[in-house]
Design an enzyme around this catalytic site. Structure first.
Site, mmCIF file in Angstrom:
data_model
loop_
_atom_site.group_PDB
_atom_site.id
_atom_site.type_symbol
_atom_site.label_atom_id
_atom_site.label_comp_id
_atom_site.label_asym_id
_atom_site.label_seq_id
_atom_site.Cartn_x
_atom_site.Cartn_y
_atom_site.Cartn_z
ATOM 1 N N ASN A 30 41.326 -41.851 11.959
ATOM 2 C CA ASN A 30 41.249 -43.302 11.817
ATOM 3 C C ASN A 30 41.573 -44.066 13.092
ATOM 4 O O ASN A 30 41.203 -45.230 13.231
ATOM 5 C CB ASN A 30 42.180 -43.769 10.698
ATOM 6 C CG ASN A 30 43.623 -43.363 10.932
ATOM 7 O OD1 ASN A 30 43.920 -42.184 11.122
ATOM 8 N ND2 ASN A 30 44.529 -44.309 10.919
ATOM 9 N N GLN B 28 37.272 -42.281 6.661
ATOM 10 C CA GLN B 28 36.585 -42.798 7.841
ATOM 11 C C GLN B 28 35.248 -42.109 8.093
ATOM 12 O O GLN B 28 34.564 -42.427 9.067
ATOM 13 C CB GLN B 28 37.480 -42.632 9.073
ATOM 14 C CG GLN B 28 38.786 -43.386 9.012
ATOM 15 C CD GLN B 28 38.626 -44.876 9.221
ATOM 16 O OE1 GLN B 28 37.573 -45.361 9.627
ATOM 17 N NE2 GLN B 28 39.677 -45.619 8.942
ATOM 18 N N ALA C 221 41.913 -44.262 -0.979
ATOM 19 C CA ALA C 221 42.166 -42.970 -0.345
ATOM 20 C C ALA C 221 43.638 -42.577 -0.384
ATOM 21 O O ALA C 221 43.963 -41.395 -0.459
ATOM 22 C CB ALA C 221 41.660 -42.983 1.099
ATOM 23 N N THR C 222 44.546 -43.540 -0.321
ATOM 24 C CA THR C 222 45.961 -43.183 -0.364
ATOM 25 C C THR C 222 46.307 -42.508 -1.685
ATOM 26 O O THR C 222 46.974 -41.470 -1.714
ATOM 27 C CB THR C 222 46.847 -44.430 -0.149
ATOM 28 O OG1 THR C 222 46.688 -44.880 1.198
ATOM 29 C CG2 THR C 222 48.308 -44.106 -0.393
ATOM 30 N N CYS D 192 54.677 -50.613 12.784
ATOM 31 C CA CYS D 192 55.963 -51.304 12.853
ATOM 32 C C CYS D 192 57.008 -50.532 12.068
ATOM 33 O O CYS D 192 56.782 -50.147 10.929
ATOM 34 C CB CYS D 192 55.826 -52.719 12.300
ATOM 35 S SG CYS D 192 54.838 -53.792 13.354
ATOM 36 N N SER E 223 37.451 -44.026 0.313
ATOM 37 C CA SER E 223 37.945 -45.363 -0.021
ATOM 38 C C SER E 223 36.838 -46.390 0.130
ATOM 39 O O SER E 223 36.109 -46.376 1.124
ATOM 40 C CB SER E 223 39.123 -45.722 0.903
ATOM 41 O OG SER E 223 39.783 -46.874 0.460
ATOM 42 N N GLY E 224 36.724 -47.300 -0.830
ATOM 43 C CA GLY E 224 35.637 -48.259 -0.834
ATOM 44 C C GLY E 224 35.630 -49.200 0.354
ATOM 45 O O GLY E 224 34.571 -49.489 0.917
#
Length: 401
Positions: free
Chosen positions: A167, A195, A85-86, A341, A215-216
């Site tokens: 998400n 999602q 997906a990215t 982070c 996305s898989g």
């Protein structure tokens, strides 16, 4: 025989109860089974057209393309395989914006502040190229403000990108209503559906979607593969992100990974066939979990709409109990925060802050995801573990005051 391990390998930690299905899903054994022959016995390059090895691989890839398309009510020719997906989001957002600016003079991109990082960063990258961009706020329940969206659109708008299902908080955006406003301005609608596929009904035709990413590894398929739906009629056109051999109609060059494509196709077929039954089961598990933990801790605030939400998601706030301390105390329970982070510092979730949560409440929130392999027995034990951890963290904080 010695039971010592090589020192360079990390020690295996106890597996525990996995409730982080929005982060990733295990590959369904049925998916693995159909993938395996394409790693060894049928290893041909799907772009080799001079022999049977290549023909067989090409046939498998095209069968998988059809399976992905069927899950969206799309045409197989509208499916472009990607690494996930990215990449699909980057290709859709940058490719559409650059094409429309070059050919139509449309120079504006609109999205929401609760979108995935790759959507927000793609939008910011376009801003550095001189595009006009707007990142809109959402309502306190996490849903789009349709009036605010409509006011942000004009004849300069090339693209609007809205996530189908968030998400972190699992809320489901009203895609047909969004598409109506987007198309009224002559813009295209891109939907990050990573999602959503297999969890909610998705029909690119009735929803008015122009571009859609999936996305898989979010739907029990393998990691490293995804797809982008690109509407053919009326035609949506993109500038590719990189150059090469011209595979995938010139939109995404590179040799396709046949086993991964086969796995994605099978995962989409299984998710479509089992979606309704699975949604009902997960809704029951979620209600049971929430009831069990509230019986121990009292009423708990859920972040985002509980009504417009996928059945396998909860995002809960536990005031006075920082999420990182809860997770450390709840040994054997795999859940997550919405934190990211940055420079070695844990920052509160930008999604939760967009809903109006204070930094303190955002830092006390946990994302809990139920999935295909979650059992009722696990849900009961997880509620006990989590409630005990919250009590312990709060008690430690009170003792330290």
């Amino acid at each position: 025989m010695s039971d010592s391990r090589p020192t360079h390998l990390p020690n295996r930690r106890p597996r525990g109860i996995y409730l982080d299905y929005q982060a990733t899903t295990p590959t369904d054994p049925r998916v693995v089974e159909v993938m395996l022959p394409w790693f060894t016995e049928q290893f041909g390059n799907p772009h080799s057209d001079a022999h049977a090895y290549g023909w067989d691989a090409e046939e498998a890839v095209e069968r998988a393309r059809g399976q992905v398309a069927a899950s969206l009510n799309a045409d197989a020719r509208e499916i472009v395989f990607t690494s996930g997906a990215t990449e699909s989001n980057n290709l859709a957002i940058k490719g559409a914006a650059r094409f429309r600016r070059s050919h139509e003079g449309r120079n504006r991109v609109v999205t929401l502040e609760t979108e995935h990082k790759c959507v927000l960063e793609s939008t910011r990258a376009l801003a550095r190229e001189g595009f006009e961009t707007e990142i809109l706020p959402v309502r306190p329940d996490g849903l789009v403000d349709l009036d605010r969206l409509g006011a942000a659109l004009d004849e300069r708008t090339a693209l609007v990108s809205v996530m189908a299902v968030n998400n972190e908080i699992g809320v489901i955006q009203p895609l047909p209503a969004i598409a109506e406003r987007v198309h009224a301005a002559g813009a295209w609608l891109h939907v990050d559906a990573a999602q959503a596929v297999g969890k909610v009904p998705l029909d690119v035709v009735t929803a008015g979607i122009d571009l859609l990413s999936l996305s898989g590894h979010k739907l029990y398929g393998p990691k490293g593969v995804g797809a982008l739906y690109v509407r053919r009629r009326p035609r949506v056109r993109l500038e590719p992100l990189f150059d090469g051999g011209g595979q995938e109609r010139g939109l995404r060059s590179g040799t396709l990974p046949t086993p991964l494509c086969v796995g994605l196709g099978e995962a989409c077929s299984l998710a479509s066939a089992e979606r309704e039954a699975e949604a009902s089961r997960l809704e029951g598990l979620r209600q049971a979990f929430l009831a069990a933990i509230e019986a121990k801790l009292g009423p708990i605030a859920a972040n985002g709409s509980l009504e417009a939400r996928i059945p396998g998601n909860l995002n809960l706030c536990f005031p006075g109990a920082p999420a990182d301390k809860i997770m450390a105390a709840a040994r054997g329970l795999a859940v997550s925060t919405g934190s990211a982070c940055s420079s070695a510092a844990v920052e509160p979730s930008y999604v939760l802050r967009a809903l109006g949560l204070s930094d303190a409440d955002a830092a006390c929130s946990l994302r809990i995801g139920f999935g295909r392999m979650t059992t009722a027995e696990e849900v009961g034990r997880a509620a006990d573990l989590l409630a005990a951890a919250v009590v312990a963290v709060r008690a430690a904080a009170a003792a330290a005051e």
